[in-house]
Design a protein around this motif. Structure first.
Motif, PDB file in Angstrom:
ATOM      1  N   PHE A 139       0.651  -1.159   0.436  1.00  0.00           N
ATOM      2  CA  PHE A 139       0.200   0.331   0.334  1.00  0.00           C
ATOM      3  C   PHE A 139       1.117   1.085   0.067  1.00  0.00           C
ATOM      4  O   PHE A 139       0.556   2.129  -0.731  1.00  0.00           O
ATOM      5  CB  PHE A 139      -0.696  -0.182   1.092  1.00  0.00           C
ATOM      6  CG  PHE A 139      -2.323  -0.736   0.625  1.00  0.00           C
ATOM      7  CD1 PHE A 139      -2.786  -0.906   0.354  1.00  0.00           C
ATOM      8  CD2 PHE A 139      -1.672  -2.687   1.581  1.00  0.00           C
ATOM      9  CE1 PHE A 139      -4.382  -1.978   0.158  1.00  0.00           C
ATOM     10  CE2 PHE A 139      -2.733  -2.969   1.765  1.00  0.00           C
ATOM     11  CZ  PHE A 139      -3.988  -2.961   1.140  1.00  0.00           C
ATOM     12  N   ARG A 192       3.536   4.413  -0.946  1.00  0.00           N
ATOM     13  CA  ARG A 192       4.670   5.277  -1.846  1.00  0.00           C
ATOM     14  C   ARG A 192       4.533   6.236  -1.836  1.00  0.00           C
ATOM     15  O   ARG A 192       4.425   7.001  -0.237  1.00  0.00           O
ATOM     16  CB  ARG A 192       3.661   5.057  -2.880  1.00  0.00           C
ATOM     17  CG  ARG A 192       2.689   3.002  -3.829  1.00  0.00           C
ATOM     18  CD  ARG A 192       3.863   2.810  -4.191  1.00  0.00           C
ATOM     19  NE  ARG A 192       3.112   1.151  -5.050  1.00  0.00           N
ATOM     20  CZ  ARG A 192       3.108   0.473  -4.008  1.00  0.00           C
ATOM     21  NH1 ARG A 192       3.567   0.490  -3.157  1.00  0.00           N
ATOM     22  NH2 ARG A 192       2.583  -0.975  -4.732  1.00  0.00           N
ATOM     23  N   HIS A 211      -3.521   3.503  -3.151  1.00  0.00           N
ATOM     24  CA  HIS A 211      -2.102   3.603  -1.986  1.00  0.00           C
ATOM     25  C   HIS A 211      -2.036   4.072  -1.034  1.00  0.00           C
ATOM     26  O   HIS A 211      -2.986   5.112  -1.470  1.00  0.00           O
ATOM     27  CB  HIS A 211      -1.122   3.131  -2.649  1.00  0.00           C
ATOM     28  CG  HIS A 211      -1.438   2.671  -3.960  1.00  0.00           C
ATOM     29  ND1 HIS A 211      -0.935   2.359  -5.236  1.00  0.00           N
ATOM     30  CD2 HIS A 211      -0.406   1.278  -3.862  1.00  0.00           C
ATOM     31  CE1 HIS A 211      -0.995   1.772  -5.985  1.00  0.00           C
ATOM     32  NE2 HIS A 211      -0.463   0.774  -5.055  1.00  0.00           N
ATOM     33  N   HIS A 216      -0.104   7.393   0.267  1.00  0.00           N
ATOM     34  CA  HIS A 216       1.125   8.129   0.304  1.00  0.00           C
ATOM     35  C   HIS A 216       1.716   9.838   0.937  1.00  0.00           C
ATOM     36  O   HIS A 216       0.559  10.190   1.970  1.00  0.00           O
ATOM     37  CB  HIS A 216       0.654   9.097  -1.557  1.00  0.00           C
ATOM     38  CG  HIS A 216      -0.447   8.796  -2.683  1.00  0.00           C
ATOM     39  ND1 HIS A 216       0.874   8.343  -3.241  1.00  0.00           N
ATOM     40  CD2 HIS A 216      -1.447   8.405  -2.528  1.00  0.00           C
ATOM     41  CE1 HIS A 216       0.605   7.655  -4.349  1.00  0.00           C
ATOM     42  NE2 HIS A 216      -1.073   7.912  -3.793  1.00  0.00           N
TER      43      HIS A 216
END
Length: 458
Positions: A33, A35, A118, A120
């Motif tokens: 997940f 990033r 995702h 971040h």
């Protein structure tokens, strides 16, 4: 009874197994997940044609460094006042915070920064994870010396989730402003820990009474933590605020509030003692209450005078709490608050939330000008009146207390699982139970850990 040493050894193995399991699980979740955000990813940053000097890292990282020092040095050494628990105070702070940073990155990411499947991350997520770790360490202070590391790891596992949900409800759904976390960090962490301590109440803790106090050098170590926290607290409150005047104002308000709480602490400490001498416990803790009390209102137009007044009142409340209310808390309410988190974080946190209610209710376009949208965007957009914002602030306090109380109760039940080890009543506040202490006999460490039957009258 013959099998008790083997059972104790088996419980000791639970900590490394939990560490390895949780680290493996978080690593897998990170791989799936997590990033870099657009300011961190090399490809995305250059596609955006941004200047490197505009990267938020350069504006936020100094504040992050200060907050990071507060979490690992400030909190760790502040709790090192116990004469036989220095290794555990600093070491378990290190341990819990490291886990909380990873776990809260995931929880807060799913709630606040989940886009396109995702999470971040960037420097702002690092700051927010440190804030969550701060709440966990506040709760740790309430049960300091009475719990084992496996119990603390499970406490952090649960608390990080509830912290993230409470923060999402307040800041996201209710539109509450709480830059420095008077509610989301201090009030939540304090009352989660206090309810947890109540559920884990030990009626025979007097067996370890001789180790509950401090000695000269342990109080000096704790004062190191106080000074670090005091110096960096303006960064703690201002780290998540909007860049520019909001961050500048937050630092100023915190700065003045801390100076005022320090003076009131010295004054009250001398006044409430029998012979006019200062109590180091008051100075170590209540002097910091000024940073807690302006957490909610520090980015608002509190005014320098308002910051001084709030800090002075917080220092008084905290000092009087240590002198008079802590003994009542244990004798009447059966809450054994080792570090006095109710006095430093609980009561000043509630007071700070109420100051935020007052200042929010006085917000006007004339007072804030164009800056109103950075502090109270809903008022600036005409979606909410100042009175309505104040009511939402007050409701946010009640929501926080509910989350903290229910969460602390659930945490206490979780930590009572028979598979978890914890020091017996006679072993509390003793490093040798979980650490190799150089140059000392290991009689205490050899005594098997016991999971004692809960007192039915507690």
């Amino acid at each position: 009874m013959a099998g008790s040493p083997r059972r104790a050894a088996g419980r000791r193995l639970l900590l490394p197994l939990l560490c390895l399991f949780f680290q493996g699980a978080t690593a897998i979740l990170f791989a799936v997940f997590v990033r870099y955000n657009h300011e961190t990813d090399a490809a995305l940053w250059h596609w955006g044609n941004h200047s490197s000097a505009a990267n938020e890292f350069y504006f936020r990282y100094p504040s992050f460094q200060d907050v990071h020092v507060m979490i690992f040095v400030g909190f760790g050494f502040l709790m090192a006042f116990l004469q036989r628990y220095g290794f555990s105070s600093v070491g378990f702070t290190f341990f819990l915070a490291a886990f909380a940073l990873q776990w809260s990155t995931l929880i807060q990411g799913f709630l606040h920064a989940f886009h396109g499947g995702h999470i971040h991350v960037g420097v702002e997520s690092m700051i927010n994870a440190d804030f969550c770790a701060g709440a966990v360490l506040i709760s740790f202070g309430a049960v300091l010396g009475k719990t084992g590391p496996a119990q603390l790891l499970l406490m952090a596992l649960l608390e990080v989730v509830l912290f993230g949900v409470n923060e999402f409800v307040l800041l996201g759904l209710l539109g509450v402003r709480d830059a420095g976390g008077s509610m989301t960090i201090h009030t939540f962490g304090a009352y989660f820990g206090l309810v947890l301590s109540r559920v884990l109440y030990r009626p025979r803790l007097e067996k370890s009474k001789h180790r509950q106090g401090s000695v000269y050098h342990s109080d000096l170590f704790a004062m190191i933590g106080t000074i670090f926290l005091w110096i960096f607290w303006p960064s703690f409150n201002s780290a998540p605020t909007s860049l520019g005047d909001g961050q500048h104002r937050t630092a100023l308000n915190t700065y003045y509030s801390l100076t005022s709480s320090t003076l009131s602490t010295f004054a009250l400490s001398a006044l409430v003692s029998r012979d006019g001498r200062l109590d180091m416990v008051h100075i170590q803790n209540a002097a910091l209450a000024g940073g807690v009390v302006v957490g909610t209102s520090s980015e608002m137009m509190l005014t320098p005078f308002g910051a001084l007044a709030a800090g002075f009142l917080a220092g008084m409340v905290s000092t009087l709490g240590y002198k008079f209310f802590t003994p009542i808390l244990e004798s009447k309410f059966k809450v054994q608050d080792t570090c006095g988190v109710h006095n430093l974080h609980g009561m000043p946190g509630i007071l700070g939330a109420l100051v935020g209610v007052l200042v929010a209710g006085l917000a006007t376009h004339e007072a804030y000008g164009d800056g109103l949208k950075n502090v109270f965007s809903l008022i600036a957009e005409g979606q909410r009146s100042a009175t309505s914002q104040a009511m939402h602030q007050l409701f946010g306090l009640f929501v926080t207390l509910i989350f903290a109380s229910v969460g602390g109760g659930l945490g206490g039940l979780l930590l009572k699982l028979p598979c978890l080890d914890y020091p017996s009543d006679s072993q509390c506040y003793e490093d040798q139970v979980y650490w190799e202490v150089p140059g000392e006999h290991e009689d205490t460490a050899q005594e098997p850990l016991r999971v004692e039957e809960p007192d039915t009258q507690a």
